[in-house]
Write an enzyme that holds these catalytic residues in place. Structure first.
Site, short mmCIF file in Angstrom:
data_model
loop_
_atom_site.label_atom_id
_atom_site.label_comp_id
_atom_site.label_asym_id
_atom_site.label_seq_id
_atom_site.Cartn_x
_atom_site.Cartn_y
_atom_site.Cartn_z
N HIS A 20 -0.41 -2.62 5.80
CA HIS A 20 0.51 -2.14 4.76
C HIS A 20 1.19 -3.35 4.13
O HIS A 20 2.26 -3.77 4.58
CB HIS A 20 1.53 -1.17 5.35
CG HIS A 20 2.36 -0.45 4.34
ND1 HIS A 20 2.40 0.92 4.25
CD2 HIS A 20 3.18 -0.90 3.36
CE1 HIS A 20 3.22 1.28 3.26
NE2 HIS A 20 3.71 0.17 2.72
N HIS A 22 1.90 -5.07 0.13
CA HIS A 22 1.82 -4.93 -1.32
C HIS A 22 1.55 -6.29 -1.97
O HIS A 22 2.27 -7.27 -1.70
CB HIS A 22 3.10 -4.35 -1.88
CG HIS A 22 3.35 -2.93 -1.46
ND1 HIS A 22 3.05 -1.86 -2.28
CD2 HIS A 22 3.86 -2.40 -0.32
CE1 HIS A 22 3.37 -0.73 -1.66
NE2 HIS A 22 3.86 -1.03 -0.47
N ASP A 24 2.04 -7.27 -5.10
CA ASP A 24 3.11 -7.75 -5.97
C ASP A 24 4.40 -8.04 -5.22
O ASP A 24 5.33 -8.62 -5.78
CB ASP A 24 3.37 -6.78 -7.13
CG ASP A 24 3.54 -5.33 -6.68
OD1 ASP A 24 3.33 -5.04 -5.49
OD2 ASP A 24 3.86 -4.48 -7.53
N HIS A 205 2.90 6.91 1.32
CA HIS A 205 4.27 6.52 1.66
C HIS A 205 5.08 7.81 1.87
O HIS A 205 5.25 8.59 0.93
CB HIS A 205 4.91 5.74 0.51
CG HIS A 205 4.50 4.30 0.42
ND1 HIS A 205 3.23 3.90 0.09
CD2 HIS A 205 5.22 3.17 0.59
CE1 HIS A 205 3.18 2.58 0.06
NE2 HIS A 205 4.38 2.11 0.37
N GLU A 208 10.21 7.73 4.40
CA GLU A 208 10.93 6.46 4.27
C GLU A 208 12.28 6.71 3.60
O GLU A 208 13.34 6.54 4.20
CB GLU A 208 10.10 5.46 3.46
CG GLU A 208 10.78 4.10 3.27
CD GLU A 208 10.01 3.19 2.33
OE1 GLU A 208 10.31 1.98 2.33
OE2 GLU A 208 9.15 3.67 1.55
N ASP A 286 4.72 -5.07 4.83
CA ASP A 286 5.14 -4.40 3.59
C ASP A 286 5.12 -5.36 2.41
O ASP A 286 4.30 -5.24 1.51
CB ASP A 286 6.52 -3.75 3.74
CG ASP A 286 6.75 -2.62 2.75
OD1 ASP A 286 5.81 -2.23 2.05
OD2 ASP A 286 7.88 -2.11 2.69
#
Length: 353
Positions: A20, A22, A24, A205, A208, A286
């Site tokens: 997991h 990202h 960006d 997701h 959270e 993350d």
């Protein structure tokens, strides 16, 4: 030798998986400086250390929404094929530096169309960068295509269609991300029916910034075979039991979860309790840059703050390899590498079957 240093070295040496992460959220500030110079763009800072605050949250981050605001700064520099390929390559390089031998990099291609790139060109550029990194560093890297909660359905359907075109060329799953509290999972049933029709595995997701009902919806209605974060699963015993019985892995991201206030603090972080209750827990970064983290830091924090031992960490790593969206042969090869490293270091893997 200092015990903290020895432990850090041991964690750094273990082969790892990051399921997991990202794209960006993991851009190096040095890369933004270089891209800005080559494009004649003026930045608010001219050194990596002074630029970093525009890309990274502090410990006093107040919410997921504030956390997500850091992404727009870098997205402006991720609108051409050269930048996308470079950033993807450098993410594999970052993984290799800490023995992260498998990674699933996720991004929303529709966020990178500002200069007219097609979704296929965007996905192709990221895959090209990952492949170059694989060849250079020996890391295996795959892609998860994200649908955004705030996007209109036609945009998200186009992303899933594009993901399907790359299904056998490096794309391994699709995801749903964004403002969970404002856009519950139930709004996306039709969208993920399309994903299942295309044969694309699903991770969502959920749990959270909103409660466990979103997790139930993701699993039962959207077909999720993994859950991103899931820290609020404990709020409903029946849904927790559902996730346990179905062996749905949780993609937990401890440092990020603390920063976004998904959990009030380390003394309340549920990962260890989840494992004790028989849930499948994986640990991930993350966003390396936004959160200022690495896989090694994630594990170290669990040891420092949550009572994990090195055998517990090895068990979590093993769960990550097993939960990966890859075939059995690769999973087994990664598990063997972990077992060999643990044997060499005298580590007994917790929950070994």
């Amino acid at each position: 030798m200092d015990n903290n240093y020895a432990r850090h070295e041991l964690l750094a040496a273990l082969p790892k998986a990051d399921l997991h992460i990202h794209l960006d959220g993991s851009v190096k500030p040095e890369t933004i400086l270089a891209l800005a110079r080559s494009r004649g763009i003026t930045l608010p800072a001219d050194r990596a250390d002074t630029l970093l605050p525009y890309m990274k949250v502090e410990d006093d981050c107040e919410s997921l929404r504030e956390y997500l605001s850091k992404f727009q700064f870098v997205l402006d520099f991720m609108q051409d094929t050269e930048a996308l390929e470079r950033i993807a390559y450098e993410l594999v390089e970052q993984a290799a530096q800490e023995q992260c031998i498998y990674t699933e990099v996720r991004f929303a291609p529709q966020l990178h169309t500002g200069q007219g790139l097609s979704l296929d060109a965007i996905i192709g550029s990221v895959l090209a960068g990952l492949r170059r990194g694989e060849e250079q560093f020996g890391v295996t890297a795959r892609v998860i295509v994200i649908c955004m909660r705030h996007h209109a359905e036609p945009e998200n359907r186009a992303a899933i269609e594009a993901a399907a075109r790359f299904k056998d060329r490096g794309v391994v799953a699709v995801d749903l991300a964004g403002d969970e509290a404002s856009y519950p999972a139930s709004l996306f049933r039709g969208l993920f029916a399309l994903a299942r029709e295309k044969g694309l595995p699903v991770t969502i997701h959920a749990g959270e910034a909103a409660g466990p009902a979103n997790i139930e919806e993701a699993v039962v209605r959207l077909g999720a075979s993994r859950i991103g974060h899931g820290v609020r699963l404990r709020e409903n015993a029946d849904i927790l039991e559902l996730v346990k019985q179905r062996r749905i892995p949780l993609e937990m991201c401890p440092v990020s979860n603390i920063q976004t206030k998904a959990v009030s603090g380390w003394n309340d972080y549920p990962a260890r309790d989840y494992i004790r209750q028989g849930l499948v827990v994986t640990v991930n970064t993350d966003n390396r840059t936004v959160s200022g983290t690495t896989m090694t830091r994630e594990y170290r924090m669990l040891m420092d703050e949550c009572g994990f031992g090195i055998g517990d960490i090895a068990g979590v790593i093993r769960s990550g390899f097993e939960a990966a969206f890859i075939g059995r042969e690769l999973k087994d090869s990664f598990r063997r590498k972990l077992a060999e490293a643990c044997k060499e270091k005298g580590i007994l893997i917790d929950n070994e079957d």
